[in-house]
Write an enzyme that holds these catalytic residues in place. Structure first.
Site, mmCIF file in Angstrom:
data_model
loop_
_atom_site.group_PDB
_atom_site.id
_atom_site.type_symbol
_atom_site.label_atom_id
_atom_site.label_comp_id
_atom_site.label_asym_id
_atom_site.label_seq_id
_atom_site.Cartn_x
_atom_site.Cartn_y
_atom_site.Cartn_z
ATOM 1 N N GLY B 154 1.226 -9.274 -6.428
ATOM 2 C CA GLY B 154 0.948 -8.424 -5.286
ATOM 3 C C GLY B 154 -0.273 -7.548 -5.515
ATOM 4 C CB CYS B 155 -2.427 -5.845 -3.062
ATOM 5 S SG CYS B 155 -1.167 -5.174 -1.959
ATOM 6 C CE1 TYR B 156 -1.013 0.462 -2.699
ATOM 7 C CE2 TYR B 156 0.794 -0.663 -1.597
ATOM 8 C CZ TYR B 156 -0.228 0.269 -1.566
ATOM 9 O OH TYR B 156 -0.466 0.996 -0.434
#
Lengths: 343, 343, 343, 343
Positions: B154-156
């Site tokens: 994921g991005c975070y």
């Protein structure tokens, strides 16, 4: 009979916002607006947003000189000047019996050595620091009302001090555990020709800056220490966000031993229940809901997995973080209802 | 002979970015692009940015159905679907001998009970979790190269895991001291009709959300725990910032007893010296310098007043945080140079 | 064996974009990147977005001096310099047998007196104007391929000339009826310290400027006149819009007597059917769909109530409006496929 | 004794702005705020920006039903509803002796057939069109003061009608020569869940829409025709710009035979010399200088090369283009100073 006021250095963002707010103030007459670079020009030409506003109709910028300013007949002077320069105006104005609301950092610190540590130069008027009152009405209302000089608080400090002071005063959190991540709109950097502040540099950009010892730490720690009755040292990371206005602060801290989160909520609710400009609400703060207002929104959450308190706040850096707070301070000093021109 | 690939769910932001990146990949032929809502329409009509791009000339969206997808002849399938739905596609594709790069959360967690805790429902295919590899090449390069399913991170998590893993692995920081404040551009919330994501709601707005238990915490803590060889629980505060792309993470932590800041810098420099997509540099990260690239920029600072470490990172949430990382994983799986189409 | 190229003045927005595009060009070696203010600094330090990109690894800015530039061994020189300065570089480079792609206005006008009228000073090298070719490949492809100097076209002109030229050439519209309203992102004004370009000045701001005689009118009218085979004078109102990139032009014109709107559509469709970078499509152009690409999108509509033609176009001012078009011109000059590094 | 007012449909952008303005109106008591979806909720919860504002303290949304609204005791009703729905409320309110300020299009056209042509359905209350007055105070001040229903003018129309009416009335320009290119902030499209209005869709995006027959053309041409005393048909191209607020219009026209540009300047100066909210100034209008105000800024330029007049205007689409103008109309109707709560 209206109270005569002057704004010194009215062409920056805070100065412009001050003009706009004071134009709406029914008890005030703006008798002078000064700027070294724009002296002689109509206010509405330099600040086109205000053009056509009756309160500044016919008013031109005067030079930022003491005699010129005194000749305006103003009783209250708002100083929207760079630090270091503000005190050059404040002192003669005070001597002449005027009262000053200073938006710079010159009178915010009670200890001249802290000023020197953070600003890298000797304080320009260390002997007068005792006369100034730190200008957050929620903390120092009575002293502000009587002060000759009010050092209206900075934008980041207001957003950080307001959520923390009631908790430190009640010993609900560990003073050494505080770390703050704040984000500010670009107007906080001032109206100055700097490539790093260009639209094409700031848009789609979010970045930290000023690490690890931003100047505002000095006044933040001063007020937190006063509340805690012991020195407080915090970590503070400011960021520049792609927006014109608004400051959002996210504060991490640990509860003191034995303290429950409900006590935090109660302390904040009690501290701000009667405050007209602090909204301690259930919802998470959002800069868009405070922009253009004098509100500081505060929320608290508890991360029970990591046993860490999260405080969040939002304000308009140019209003509650600058011009609005200055007017709130002025209202106290001049005997107006504190919310005049601000609600 | 080009490698045939398909993109399932290509009309969201990550899917569109995947299409754009794969159009530039000299070793790839895009043989299918699917969408339930746009089946039958030319790709360039649904994604006008890509109209006229030779690699998708003549290609229309097909239906997101397994048999249709398999009939395309693709060997690799990129899934850009909501969590829960992705596994419905991944399992039959794997059974048919295909290899899958999944951009959803479905295969990121090794422990199905953690999935249930954070996603509020039983894992849709718990028995297959063992087959998937967590898709951050810098951490799991060799396993990714051989995996049937790569759960692209994921991005975070990417922005938080990359700076912390080398430090936890070397026991340089206190695992319990970690608190993270991240800010994401609005594309991170997906292309969905939601009033809270409107331009007029997000512009001039900065707000925290998802407190205190954002779903991405689960995979962040999984990877941090693996590095630390003990459970790690952190505090994570995501914010929505007024920008289309970009994630910036600011991480607070305390050094382990006896550790010097220089050791932190050395560990990060050593970990990423040869990585093509991690830039550990002196300058503070800025989302604008990573947007449109597959880089994750990292910096470290030490606040010696408060004795606290500050780590900062920035990445494009749709590239290194989604589509770019997926292509990087694919390059490893398919035997291409890892940087193909990404530099 | 790669073609050696140099970029002179690479620290502005167009120069940075040129670097980024050429880094992706498989047939090119960047042997020199120059800047008067940044000489000696690594490219990745001045342009952090490009840091870590293999094509500029180890490359530092050199001084913008002819002998230094020639010593680089480059055969092609991209000039991303202010007007007036570019010709000082172009002439000696040409004399030394090099070929030049100039992004400034210095060689765009065939008539030195028009230059003087619009730029307010004598042309710095009037005698050489005959050697340069106006750099819009869609109009002058063959001449560009052989030219020593290509004057890569300006951003506004490209967006206005491309929709109008086929219609004027076919005498489908009234030359005297043309009025144009364009909007540009702020990067079009360059990376310069100017208060009017600050984020806080440009955000939430849309304003016209440069009325009524913007410098770009000169090259627009030159190309329109060449197509119409008669002098063409138009009205042009540029606006600054709150975005980093993108130009959108809305063009009003009247059909010539007896002409049907369908003829307009046919002429545009025919003119651009085989062009790789002009998309004449049904949908209305949107800057977001061309930003980061070398496409110019065009649409046409007819207002039959007012009997007026409306042409709309969009392009990325830094790509098709500057650096991308320069690379497209270079590809023609150097014998590469015209789309190399651009699709 | 304050005048009691109600706001029907207060959760859209115009309704929210109305609430904010009326909260500042010293002569007004807000007795009802209605919404079908938010009935029962405190105003400050639905509109968090207004939370803590004394004027709405304790006020909850009521249901948008006639009997509920009448029971509030309001004398004036602001309708901030979609077109078609507004008349369902306006008619019974009028019958009950109340006065209405309608922000929708329902009562703006004097000719029901024009409504049907542009809105694609029969007018919901054609028989009452004669009772309504078109709500631009600068044009219809006296009729507004006495009207039962004021159809507060639309955002685009206000920005286009104000610059043109004095020139058409004085026969200074050619009515058939008018072409308008306008740009609006995204709030103009309303607070509705629509993918095309998402932040990530609108940011860095500028696009035309609604071509060639936008609904607002009907009221624009009605007012222009009334001024010219003959039918006027114009070309109008609206654009969506990446900003929350603000409309900018650029108007092209040709001078009537024998007319000098100075006559245009004189006519506009004379028309608006005493108007509190129209600023005809030398400087080019900029949306940022009118946002948050009720001003409409106007400028004129002459392109003597192409012999074409250029008019430019800017206003806040939610203030002078909606809520502010509604309050200005209300002030006239209720006998307040026209500028109350607006300066």
């Amino acid at each position: 009979m209206k109270t005569k006021v002057a704004i010194v250095g009215a062409n920056g963002y805070s100065g412009e916002e001050l003009c706009a707010l004071l134009c709406r103030h029914a008890g005030v007459e703006i008798v002078a607006v000064s700027s070294r670079t724009h002296a002689g020009k109509p206010v509405g030409e330099v600040l086109p947003r205000l053009s056509g506003t009756p309160a500044i109709a016919g008013l031109s910028f005067c030079d930022s000189k003491i005699d010129v300013l005194l000749a305006s007949g103003a009783e209250f002077f708002f100083l929207a000047l760079p630090h270091g320069l503000a005190s050059e105006f404040a002192l003669p104005l005070i001597k002449a019996g005027k009262r000053v609301i200073d938006l710079s950092a010159d009178f915010r610190l009670r200890d001249a050595s802290i000023y020197e540590e953070f600003y890298g130069e000797a304080h320009p008027a260390a002997e007068t620091l005792g006369e100034a009152v730190y200008g957050i009405p929620e903390l120092h209302r009575e002293a502000i009302a009587k002060a000759k000089i009010v050092a209206s608080a900075g934008c980041y400090p207001t957003s950080i001090v307001l959520p923390l002071v009631p908790l430190l005063a009640a010993e609900l959190i560990e003073p050494d555990s505080i770390a703050v991540s704040s984000a500010s709109g670009v107007s906080g950097a001032g109206r100055k020709a700097d490539v790093s502040l260009l639209y094409a540099e700031c848009n789609e950009s979010l970045r930290a800056y000023g690490l690890p010892k931003h100047r505002h730490l000095s006044e933040i720690e001063q007020e937190l220490g006063a509340a805690a009755k012991r020195p407080v040292v915090i970590t503070f990371v400011p960021h520049l966000a792609p927006m014109t206005r608004g400051i959002h602060s996210t504060i991490f801290a640990q509860l003191a031993p034995g303290v429950q989160f409900a006590q935090v909520e109660e302390a904040l609710a009690a501290a701000y229940a009667d405050e007209p400009f602090v909204r301690f609400r259930g919802a998470l703060p959002d800069t868009k809901n405070v922009n253009g207002t004098n509100f500081c929104d505060i929320a608290a959450r508890y991360d029970d997995r990591a046993r860490r308190l999260i405080l969040l706040s939002a304000e308009d850096n140019l209003v509650k973080g600058a011009a609005g707070q200055a007017v709130q301070n002025f209202n106290l000093m001049a005997g107006f209802d504190e919310t005049t021109a601000l609600l």
